[in-house]
Structure formats: structure tokens, C-alpha cells
Design an enzyme around this catalytic site. Structure first.
Site, PDB file in Angstrom:
ATOM      1  N   SER A   7       0.833  -1.196   0.000  1.00  0.00           N
ATOM      2  CA  SER A   7       0.000   0.000   0.000  1.00  0.00           C
ATOM      3  C   SER A   7       0.871   1.252   0.000  1.00  0.00           C
ATOM      4  O   SER A   7       1.657   1.470   0.922  1.00  0.00           O
ATOM      5  CB  SER A   7      -0.902   0.014   1.229  1.00  0.00           C
ATOM      6  OG  SER A   7      -1.569   1.255   1.337  1.00  0.00           O
ATOM      7  N   HIS A  32      -1.338  -1.341  -4.166  1.00  0.00           N
ATOM      8  CA  HIS A  32      -2.602  -0.950  -3.543  1.00  0.00           C
ATOM      9  C   HIS A  32      -2.633   0.563  -3.321  1.00  0.00           C
ATOM     10  O   HIS A  32      -1.711   1.132  -2.734  1.00  0.00           O
ATOM     11  CB  HIS A  32      -2.755  -1.681  -2.207  1.00  0.00           C
ATOM     12  CG  HIS A  32      -4.117  -1.539  -1.601  1.00  0.00           C
ATOM     13  ND1 HIS A  32      -5.214  -2.242  -2.051  1.00  0.00           N
ATOM     14  CD2 HIS A  32      -4.558  -0.767  -0.574  1.00  0.00           C
ATOM     15  CE1 HIS A  32      -6.270  -1.928  -1.319  1.00  0.00           C
ATOM     16  NE2 HIS A  32      -5.896  -1.019  -0.421  1.00  0.00           N
ATOM     17  N   ASP A  34      -4.927   3.601  -1.739  1.00  0.00           N
ATOM     18  CA  ASP A  34      -6.045   3.973  -0.876  1.00  0.00           C
ATOM     19  C   ASP A  34      -6.542   5.363  -1.231  1.00  0.00           C
ATOM     20  O   ASP A  34      -5.787   6.342  -1.152  1.00  0.00           O
ATOM     21  CB  ASP A  34      -5.604   3.950   0.591  1.00  0.00           C
ATOM     22  CG  ASP A  34      -5.341   2.535   1.090  1.00  0.00           C
ATOM     23  OD1 ASP A  34      -6.256   1.706   0.972  1.00  0.00           O
ATOM     24  OD2 ASP A  34      -4.233   2.273   1.574  1.00  0.00           O
ATOM     25  N   MET A  36      -9.166   8.188  -0.172  1.00  0.00           N
ATOM     26  CA  MET A  36     -10.017   8.606   0.941  1.00  0.00           C
ATOM     27  C   MET A  36     -10.479  10.045   0.722  1.00  0.00           C
ATOM     28  O   MET A  36      -9.717  10.882   0.257  1.00  0.00           O
ATOM     29  CB  MET A  36      -9.247   8.526   2.264  1.00  0.00           C
ATOM     30  CG  MET A  36      -8.572   7.199   2.529  1.00  0.00           C
ATOM     31  SD  MET A  36      -7.730   7.208   4.132  1.00  0.00           S
ATOM     32  CE  MET A  36      -6.737   5.712   3.992  1.00  0.00           C
ATOM     33  N   HIS A  65      -8.642   1.228  -3.864  1.00  0.00           N
ATOM     34  CA  HIS A  65      -9.629   0.995  -2.811  1.00  0.00           C
ATOM     35  C   HIS A  65     -10.312   2.324  -2.510  1.00  0.00           C
ATOM     36  O   HIS A  65      -9.714   3.230  -1.927  1.00  0.00           O
ATOM     37  CB  HIS A  65      -8.900   0.448  -1.572  1.00  0.00           C
ATOM     38  CG  HIS A  65      -9.768   0.286  -0.372  1.00  0.00           C
ATOM     39  ND1 HIS A  65      -9.236   0.141   0.895  1.00  0.00           N
ATOM     40  CD2 HIS A  65     -11.120   0.233  -0.219  1.00  0.00           C
ATOM     41  CE1 HIS A  65     -10.215   0.017   1.765  1.00  0.00           C
ATOM     42  NE2 HIS A  65     -11.359   0.073   1.120  1.00  0.00           N
ATOM     43  N   MET A  67     -12.425   4.546  -0.533  1.00  0.00           N
ATOM     44  CA  MET A  67     -13.035   4.804   0.767  1.00  0.00           C
ATOM     45  C   MET A  67     -13.675   6.181   0.703  1.00  0.00           C
ATOM     46  O   MET A  67     -13.203   7.148   1.311  1.00  0.00           O
ATOM     47  CB  MET A  67     -11.980   4.712   1.874  1.00  0.00           C
ATOM     48  CG  MET A  67     -11.525   3.302   2.150  1.00  0.00           C
ATOM     49  SD  MET A  67     -10.095   3.208   3.242  1.00  0.00           S
ATOM     50  CE  MET A  67      -8.774   3.336   2.021  1.00  0.00           C
ATOM     51  N   MET A 136     -11.733  -5.812   5.199  1.00  0.00           N
ATOM     52  CA  MET A 136     -10.941  -4.941   6.070  1.00  0.00           C
ATOM     53  C   MET A 136     -10.727  -5.618   7.420  1.00  0.00           C
ATOM     54  O   MET A 136     -11.679  -6.047   8.071  1.00  0.00           O
ATOM     55  CB  MET A 136     -11.643  -3.595   6.270  1.00  0.00           C
ATOM     56  CG  MET A 136     -11.773  -2.761   5.008  1.00  0.00           C
ATOM     57  SD  MET A 136     -10.170  -2.372   4.257  1.00  0.00           S
ATOM     58  CE  MET A 136      -9.364  -1.456   5.581  1.00  0.00           C
ATOM     59  N   ASP A 174      -6.932  -6.425   4.147  1.00  0.00           N
ATOM     60  CA  ASP A 174      -6.209  -5.159   4.307  1.00  0.00           C
ATOM     61  C   ASP A 174      -6.257  -4.725   5.767  1.00  0.00           C
ATOM     62  O   ASP A 174      -7.335  -4.453   6.303  1.00  0.00           O
ATOM     63  CB  ASP A 174      -6.858  -4.099   3.415  1.00  0.00           C
ATOM     64  CG  ASP A 174      -6.135  -2.764   3.464  1.00  0.00           C
ATOM     65  OD1 ASP A 174      -5.121  -2.643   4.181  1.00  0.00           O
ATOM     66  OD2 ASP A 174      -6.585  -1.826   2.772  1.00  0.00           O
TER      67      ASP A 174
END
Length: 220
Positions: A7, A32, A34, A36, A65, A67, A136, A174
Site C-alpha cells: 500500500s 494498492h 487507498d 479517501m 480501494h 473509501m 478490512m 487489508d
């Protein structure tokens, strides 16, 4: 065989291209990312322009991913930006099947992300439309958290659900997975392991990836 997905949330962004090359040399096959928005989770990270730049810097599979709130508005844009895999949270998308189908139609692999306290029944109806489930094992929003022990049993139950339906859906995990517990999650049924601080929190990211692969491999 499982795959390691470092990540970049834990990477040094001042030398991101070097950080990516390091994990690639260590044997990582997925990167990966993230995303957000500061609403669905209490943090803000990166967006589409960074994903486009990462795509130019690597041939690794890019796993985004999301979020974020209302992920259906943006999911296909991440595929267009260069993401190969895009996961959206079951808790955030009231039209989950539609979003998963749109990701696939855009050329990406569609994933359902699910928080630790959300029961698996919440994704049951959408499971046939997903290429993978991102389970998660910490509450999303921040890196470096400790693994929630009950996540292992949740992996096993998810694996049974997938097998009983005759699906090929892969399981990704994750949060808090490192050399001390990676074998446990792999044996439970995980095929993709996201690792942030367990890789980029180490002095040598390439060696950290190699160690995770070694520790998670069942030697016969």
C-alpha cells in the site's frame, strides 16, 4: 498462490517511483492505492491525477480501494485513469450491483470492500458481480493499525460462502497483516494481502516483500 499488494499510503511520496520499483523487485505483483475523501473515513489521500501518474510509472496491477461517499460516481473514472482493480464499500453504495457492473464494463476488476463490523450477509446478493472481496481487518482511514483477530474467522466464512455458490471470487485482506500473521490469513483463504507499514515501514521494502512471501508460503 497468494499475492502481495504493498500500500503506497505508507510509502515516501517524495520518491514514489523509487518506492514502487523497490516492491516490484521484491516480488510484489499488485500496487494498492487507498483513496479517501475525508467523509466516509476521517482522512484525505489521493485522487485521479496521482493514479494516472502511477500508471505511467509501473506495469504492476493497480488496485484502487475507494473509501469515499457515493463511489458509483467515480468508480469507472479510476479504471479510465489506469486502475486495473477498483473496490467500493458495501456500506457506501446503495446501488452496489450497478457500480460493480459498471466497473467490469469499463474494463476493470470489480471488488466489494467490507468493514470489520459489517456482517457478510450485507454483500451476499452482490457477490456474483464481484471479482474480489476486500475484507478490512482494521477500521479504514489510517495506516499502521493492529490486526483485528476475529478477521481470520470472517475470512473462513467468506471463503465458504464463495465456494458454496461456485464462484471464483478472490479474497483480499487489508489491515495489520505482517510476517507474524500472514500464514494464518493465507491458510484461511486469502489470495491477496495488502501490506503498508509491514513493507514501507521497514528499512528495505524489497526485502520486506520477500519476507512476507516466504512467511506466507506453505512449504510441502
Amino acid at each position: 498462490m497468494f499475492e502481495i499488494a504493498p500500500s503506497i499510503l505508507s510509502a515516501d511520496f517524495t520518491r514514489l517511483a523509487d518506492e514502487i520499483r523497490a516492491v516490484e523487485s521484491g516480488g510484489a505483483s499488485i500496487l494498492h492505492v487507498d483513496v479517501m475523501d475525508g467523509h466516509f473515513v476521517p482522512n484525505i489521500t489521493i485522487g485521479l491525477p496521482v493514479v494516472k501518474s502511477i500508471r505511467k510509472a509501473t506495469k504492476l496491477t493497480i488496485d484502487c480501494h475507494l473509501m469515499i461517499e457515493d463511489p458509483g460516481r467515480y468508480a469507472t473514472a479510476f479504471v479510465e485513469a489506469g486502475a486495473d482493480m477498483v473496490s467500493v464499500h458495501v456500506e457506501a453504495d446503495v446501488h452496489l450491483q450497478r457500480t460493480l457492473t459498471a466497473i467490469r464494463e469499463a474494463g476493470g476488476q470489480a471488488g466489494i470492500a467490507i468493514n470489520p463490523a459489517t456482517p457478510l450477509v450485507a454483500l451476499e446478493e452482490a457477490l456474483p458481480y464481484a471479482d474480489f472481496v476486500l475484507l478490512m481487518s482494521v477500521n479504514p482511514g489510517f495506516g499502521g493499525q493492529k490486526y483485528i483477530p476475529t478477521s481470520t474467522d470472517k475470512v473462513r466464512r467468506l471463503k465458504r460462502m464463495i465456494d458454496e455458490r461456485g464462484l471464483n471470487t478472490r479474497i483480499e485482506i487489508d489491515g495489520g497483516v505482517d510476517a507474524s500473521n500472514i500464514l494464518e490469513v493465507v491458510e484461511a483463504g486469502v489470495e491477496i494481502v495488502v501490506a503498508g507499514s509491514a513493507v514501507y515501514g521497514r528499512e528495505n521494502a524489497a526485502e520486506a516483500v520477500k519476507e512476507l512471501i516466504d512467511k506466507g508460503t506453505v512449504w510441502v
